[in-house]
Design a protein around this motif. Structure first.
Motif, PDB file in Angstrom:
ATOM      1  N   PHE A  82       0.860  -1.185   0.000  1.00  0.00           N
ATOM      2  CA  PHE A  82       0.000   0.000   0.000  1.00  0.00           C
ATOM      3  C   PHE A  82       0.889   1.226   0.000  1.00  0.00           C
ATOM      4  O   PHE A  82       1.846   1.313   0.776  1.00  0.00           O
ATOM      5  CB  PHE A  82      -0.912   0.007   1.234  1.00  0.00           C
ATOM      6  CG  PHE A  82      -1.989  -1.031   1.201  1.00  0.00           C
ATOM      7  CD1 PHE A  82      -3.182  -0.778   0.554  1.00  0.00           C
ATOM      8  CD2 PHE A  82      -1.801  -2.266   1.792  1.00  0.00           C
ATOM      9  CE1 PHE A  82      -4.184  -1.740   0.516  1.00  0.00           C
ATOM     10  CE2 PHE A  82      -2.780  -3.222   1.761  1.00  0.00           C
ATOM     11  CZ  PHE A  82      -3.983  -2.970   1.124  1.00  0.00           C
ATOM     12  N   GLU A  83       0.547   2.213  -0.865  1.00  0.00           N
ATOM     13  CA  GLU A  83       1.332   3.425  -0.952  1.00  0.00           C
ATOM     14  C   GLU A  83       1.004   4.335   0.222  1.00  0.00           C
ATOM     15  O   GLU A  83       0.183   4.015   1.087  1.00  0.00           O
ATOM     16  CB  GLU A  83       1.058   4.124  -2.278  1.00  0.00           C
ATOM     17  CG  GLU A  83       1.426   3.302  -3.491  1.00  0.00           C
ATOM     18  CD  GLU A  83       2.915   3.031  -3.578  1.00  0.00           C
ATOM     19  OE1 GLU A  83       3.696   3.739  -2.917  1.00  0.00           O
ATOM     20  OE2 GLU A  83       3.314   2.075  -4.276  1.00  0.00           O
ATOM     21  N   GLU A  84       1.627   5.534   0.229  1.00  0.00           N
ATOM     22  CA  GLU A  84       1.433   6.502   1.314  1.00  0.00           C
ATOM     23  C   GLU A  84      -0.044   6.830   1.488  1.00  0.00           C
ATOM     24  O   GLU A  84      -0.810   6.899   0.530  1.00  0.00           O
ATOM     25  CB  GLU A  84       2.223   7.768   1.031  1.00  0.00           C
ATOM     26  CG  GLU A  84       3.730   7.548   1.020  1.00  0.00           C
ATOM     27  CD  GLU A  84       4.485   8.843   0.790  1.00  0.00           C
ATOM     28  OE1 GLU A  84       3.837   9.885   0.749  1.00  0.00           O
ATOM     29  OE2 GLU A  84       5.716   8.767   0.674  1.00  0.00           O
ATOM     30  N   ASN A  85      -0.383   7.092   2.748  1.00  0.00           N
ATOM     31  CA  ASN A  85      -1.722   7.527   3.142  1.00  0.00           C
ATOM     32  C   ASN A  85      -2.788   6.465   2.879  1.00  0.00           C
ATOM     33  O   ASN A  85      -3.978   6.783   2.800  1.00  0.00           O
ATOM     34  CB  ASN A  85      -2.120   8.828   2.456  1.00  0.00           C
ATOM     35  CG  ASN A  85      -1.141   9.952   2.748  1.00  0.00           C
ATOM     36  OD1 ASN A  85      -0.660  10.052   3.868  1.00  0.00           O
ATOM     37  ND2 ASN A  85      -0.847  10.771   1.755  1.00  0.00           N
ATOM     38  N   GLU A  86      -2.389   5.215   2.756  1.00  0.00           N
ATOM     39  CA  GLU A  86      -3.375   4.168   2.519  1.00  0.00           C
ATOM     40  C   GLU A  86      -2.898   2.884   3.196  1.00  0.00           C
ATOM     41  O   GLU A  86      -1.745   2.496   3.070  1.00  0.00           O
ATOM     42  CB  GLU A  86      -3.543   3.927   1.018  1.00  0.00           C
ATOM     43  CG  GLU A  86      -4.610   2.875   0.702  1.00  0.00           C
ATOM     44  CD  GLU A  86      -4.714   2.610  -0.798  1.00  0.00           C
ATOM     45  OE1 GLU A  86      -5.738   2.058  -1.203  1.00  0.00           O
ATOM     46  OE2 GLU A  86      -3.764   2.942  -1.524  1.00  0.00           O
ATOM     47  N   ILE A  87      -3.787   2.255   3.944  1.00  0.00           N
ATOM     48  CA  ILE A  87      -3.518   0.966   4.556  1.00  0.00           C
ATOM     49  C   ILE A  87      -4.853   0.282   4.778  1.00  0.00           C
ATOM     50  O   ILE A  87      -5.782   0.876   5.336  1.00  0.00           O
ATOM     51  CB  ILE A  87      -2.728   1.108   5.882  1.00  0.00           C
ATOM     52  CG1 ILE A  87      -2.552  -0.266   6.537  1.00  0.00           C
ATOM     53  CG2 ILE A  87      -3.416   2.061   6.829  1.00  0.00           C
ATOM     54  CD1 ILE A  87      -1.751  -1.210   5.727  1.00  0.00           C
ATOM     55  N   LYS A  88      -4.994  -0.956   4.306  1.00  0.00           N
ATOM     56  CA  LYS A  88      -6.274  -1.641   4.364  1.00  0.00           C
ATOM     57  C   LYS A  88      -6.070  -3.067   4.831  1.00  0.00           C
ATOM     58  O   LYS A  88      -4.973  -3.613   4.825  1.00  0.00           O
ATOM     59  CB  LYS A  88      -6.940  -1.643   2.988  1.00  0.00           C
ATOM     60  CG  LYS A  88      -7.314  -0.266   2.465  1.00  0.00           C
ATOM     61  CD  LYS A  88      -7.966  -0.389   1.101  1.00  0.00           C
ATOM     62  CE  LYS A  88      -8.347   0.996   0.551  1.00  0.00           C
ATOM     63  NZ  LYS A  88      -8.977   0.903  -0.797  1.00  0.00           N
ATOM     64  N   ALA A  89      -7.210  -3.656   5.206  1.00  0.00           N
ATOM     65  CA  ALA A  89      -7.226  -5.091   5.497  1.00  0.00           C
ATOM     66  C   ALA A  89      -7.108  -5.878   4.207  1.00  0.00           C
ATOM     67  O   ALA A  89      -7.440  -5.379   3.121  1.00  0.00           O
ATOM     68  CB  ALA A  89      -8.505  -5.456   6.243  1.00  0.00           C
TER      69      ALA A  89
END
Length: 613
Positions: A104-111
Motif C-alpha cells: 500500500f502506498e502513502e496515506n493508505e492501509i487496508k485489510a
C-alpha cells in the motif's frame, strides 16, 4: 560530417556499449540497494504496539496509532512460509526468506483477504505488516500472525505447556540433532538442508497429517523454534522430526519426538490417601519406571499410583520468635524438649500463643503444627532483716525478677548507727535474706565528785548504748556519800552524774546537875562558838566544862569533829525556870496523858448536859 560520425560510431561503438552497460548497472545497483535496504529494515522491528494485526476468519486487519495516521508510510504485508523464531526478524531467525504479498502506498492501509493469495497446503505461515517511513528511514512492524490454511490460527502463545517424549536417539557419530526442552525445538547440524516437520494424529477428529514448520537451506544451523506459538490442538499427538539432505546429498533424518499440548490420556484424579502425597503413575509396582504425562498409550496398560509420606513442619515459637523448625513425617510425633535459660523457667509447649493450652505430645502429627512456649523470668523473695531495728519506709519483703536489683528499705535502731547490709542485692539470682549491720552507739559518761575526790575508778567513761557505767569510789571529808543524782544503769546518751553528799553532824550534849540540859547538832567543820544554837544555850549558862568534875573549862580552838558531852552550870537568875524545864522534861508524858483524860471527861459531861435538856 556524416562519414565522420559513422567512423566515430564505428570506432567508439564498443566504448558506447560499455558505457551504457555501466550506466544501466549503476542504476540497477542503486535500485537493488534500495530494495535490499527495504528488506533489511524489515528484519528490525520497532514499536510493535504502534500497529496490530488481527485475523477474523480470512480477513487480516491492521489497527493502532500508526494505522490511524498512515501518512508518508509505505505499507507491506509479508509472509514467510515457515517460522520466524521468538518474534525476531533478523536474517538468522527467518528459516525461509520472506515474501511480500501486498503493498500500500502513502496515506493508505487496508485489510486484506487471505483467500486472495495462494498457499501451500499443510504449511505454517508467519504473517506480519511492515511500514516504511522513507523520510527518516524508520519502520513499523506489527505483531506476528501464525496461519495454516484450513486450520486453526493463533497470534498468542498457547498457555498449556507441551509434553514431549523421545522415541529414538540420533545415529552414533552424527553431528546433527533435534531436541525438545519443554516447548522449544532446537535443530543443530552441519551443512544440512531440509524441513522440520510435524506429523500429527488428532484425538479430537481422528485425522492424520503433516505440517512443515521450519526449513534450513545448506547451512551450519543452530535454530530454535517455540512450538507453543504454533496452531496446535489439544489432545493431539505430534511426531516432531527433521528430514533433509547433507552436503553430499545423503539423507538426514533426526531423532523423532512425540509432542502433545496436553496428555493424550486424561488420567484419573489420584485417589486421596491421608498423610501421603501422590507422586505420579508408574508402569511397575516397584515404582522404577515412571509414566510421563502426555506419553501416548498404544496398548492395554496398568499404571500404579505412587505416594510419598507427607512431611510436616513443627514450628517452635519461643517468646514470640521462631526458635526452630522440625520436619516430622505423617503420624509420627513432635519432639518435646525444654529450653534451659539461666534465671528463667520454661512454660512447656502450647497450642496457643497465650500458652494456656498445653500440647499433648502423645498425639501423632498429621498436619503442620505450630507450638508456643515461653521462658518465664524467675521471681525471687528478698527479705530485709532489720536485725533488731525497725523498717521506717519501704518493703521488708520484696518479689524481685531474676537479674534485677532489690530496693533497700530505710531502717533504724535505737542506740545504733546503720552501717549497711551484709549482702549485695543488685543482681538477684535466688531467694535472699539481707541483714542490716549496726554499730552500737557509745556515749560519754562523766562522774562529778561534787566537791569530793575519786578514790578509784574512772571519772570519765565511754559506755555502749544500753550498758551501765561503773561508778567510781568517791569520798569527801566531813560528808557521808549518799549516792548519785542520776541512774547510769542503761546509758542512752552522753551523761553527767553528780555525787550526792550529806554533811556529817556531831552531837553536843549539855549536862546540868547530872541531867541532860540540852543537845544540839553541829555540822562538820563548824567552830563551836559560831553555832547559833550554841550561842543561845550559852546565854543561859554561867560556865561550861569538859569534865564531870567541872575542873576544866571547855575552851575549843578548832572545829567540832566528834560528838562531845559538856558539863555546865546554870545562871542563878534562870535557876527556877531551869528546874521547871527539867521537871517538865521528866514528866511531860504523864502530863500529856492526864490532859487528854481531862479533856475526854469534860467532853462527856458537856454531851450529857446538852442531852438532858
Amino acid at each position: 560530417m556524416q562519414e565522420y560520425k559513422k567512423d566515430y560510431l564505428k570506432t567508439n561503438y564498443n566504448k558506447i556499449i560499455v558505457f551504457c552497460l555501466i550506466l544501466f548497472f549503476g542504476i540497477g545497483l542503486l535500485f537493488s540497494s534500495n530494495i535490499l535496504k527495504e528488506e533489511v529494515k524489515a528484519f528490525y522491528p520497532s514499536s510493535p504496539d504502534e500497529v496490530i494485526l488481527t485475523l477474523n476468519g480470512d480477513m487480516l486487519t491492521p489497527s493502532g496509532p500508526a494505522v490511524s495516521n498512515p501518512g508518508h508510510i509505505t505499507w507491506y504485508y509479508y509472509r514467510v512460509p515457515y517460522f520466524v523464531t521468538n518474534n525476531d526478524f533478523s536474517n538468522e531467525a527467518i528459516v525461509r526468506y520472506q515474501e511480500r504479498i501486498k503493498k500500500f502506498e502513502e496515506n493508505e492501509i487496508k485489510a486484506i483477504n487471505l483467500n486472495d493469495f495462494t498457499w501451500e497446503a499443510n504449511t505454517v505461515y508467519t504473517l506480519w505488516l511492515f511500514g516504511n517511513i522513507w523520510d527518516d528511514n524508520s519502520v513499523f512492524i506489527s505483531n506476528l500472525i501464525y496461519y495454516v490454511p484450513g486450520r486453526t490460527v493463533s497470534n498468542e502463545p498457547i498457555n498449556t505447556p507441551g509434553y514431549s517424549y523421545k522415541l529414538s536417539d540420533k545415529p552414533k557419530g552424527s553431528n546433527d540433532d533435534l531436541t525438545i526442552d519443554g516447548n522449544i525445538v532446537t535443530i543443530t547440524g552441519n551443512s544440512i538442508a531440509g524441513d522440520l516437520k510435524i506429523s500429527y494424529f488428532s484425538g479430537v477428529d481422528n485425522t492424520f497429517g503433516t505440517l512443515a514448520v521450519g526449513h534450513v537451506d545448506d547451512v551450519d544451523v543452530n535454530v530454535s523454534i517455540d512450538l507453543s506459538y504454533l496452531p496446535l490442538a489439544q489432545y493431539t499427538a505430534y511426531k516432531v522430526y527433521f528430514e533433509g539432505l547433507d552436503y553430499y546429498s545423503n539423507p538426514v533424518v533426526m531423532p523423532e519426538w512425540i509432542y502433545s499440548i496436553s496428555p493424550m490420556l486424561p488420567l484419573p484424579t489420584a485417589p486421596q490417601k491421608e498423610g501421603y502425597t501422590f507422586v505420579g503413575w508408574y508402569y511397575d509396582e516397584e515404582y522404577t519406571q515412571p509414566y510421563i504425562d502426555g506419553t501416548p498409550i498404544f496398548e492395554d496398560t496398568t499404571l500404579y499410583a505412587k505416594y510419598e509420606i507427607n512431611t510436616y513442619t513443627v514450628t517452635y515459637i519461643l517468646n514470640g520468635d521462631t526458635y526452630r523448625i522440625d520436619a516430622v513425617t505423617y503420624n509420627s510425633y513432635a519432639q518435646n524438649f525444654e529450653i534451659s535459660q539461666t534465671g528463667y523457667t520454661f512454660s512447656g509447649w502450647h497450642t496457643d500463643a497465650e500458652c494456656e493450652n498445653p500440647y499433648d505430645f502423645n498425639i501423632p502429627v498429621k498436619s503442620h503444627l505450630t507450638l508456643y512456649g515461653r521462658n518465664i523470668i524467675n521471681k525471687y523473695t528478698v527479705t530485709f532483716d532489720a536485725n533488731g531495728g525497725i523498717v521506717k519506709s519501704g518493703n521488708a519483703v520484696q518479689i524481685v525478677e531474676y537479674g534485677k536489683p532489690a530496693v533497700a528499705p530505710i531502717v533504724e535502731r535505737e542506740g545504733y548507727t546503720f552501717k549497711g547490709w551484709d549482702k549485695v542485692f543488685n543482681n538477684i539470682t535466688n531467694d535472699l535474706t539481707v541483714i542490716a549491720l549496726w554499730e552500737i552507739n557509745k556515749y560519754k559518761v562523766t562522774f562529778d565528785a561534787n566537791g569530793g575526790i575519786i578514790k578509784s575508778g574512772d571519772a570519765v567513761q565511754t559506755v555502749e548504748y544500753g550498758n551501765s557505767a561503773i561508778a567510781p569510789v568517791v569520798e569527801r571529808i566531813g560528808y557521808n556519800f549518799k549516792g548519785w543524782d542520776k541512774s547510769f544503769s542503761s546509758i542512752t546518751g552522753d551523761l553527767t552524774v553528780t555525787a550526792q553528799w550529806e554533811i556529817i553532824t556531831f552531837k553536843v550534849t549539855f549536862i546540868v546537875d547530872g541531867v541532860e540540859y540540852d543537845t544540839i547538832t553541829i555540822e562538820y567543820g563548824t567552830m563551836f562558838y559560831e553555832n547559833k544554837s550554841v550561842q543561845e544555850i550559852l546565854g543561859t549558862l554561867s560556865a561550861v566544862y569538859s569534865d564531870a568534875q567541872k575542873t576544866s573549862l571547855f575552851m575549843p580552838t578548832s572545829a567540832i569533829n566528834e560528838d562531845i558531852t559538856l558539863f555546865a552550870e546554870v545562871d542563878a537568875s534562870l535557876r527556877g525556870w531551869l528546874d521547871f524545864a527539867l521537871w517538865f522534861q521528866k514528866y511531860w508524858m504523864w502530863l500529856a496523858i492526864g490532859a487528854g483524860v481531862l479533856a475526854l471527861v469534860i467532853t462527856v459531861v458537856v454531851i450529857k448536859v446538852k442531852g438532858g435538856k
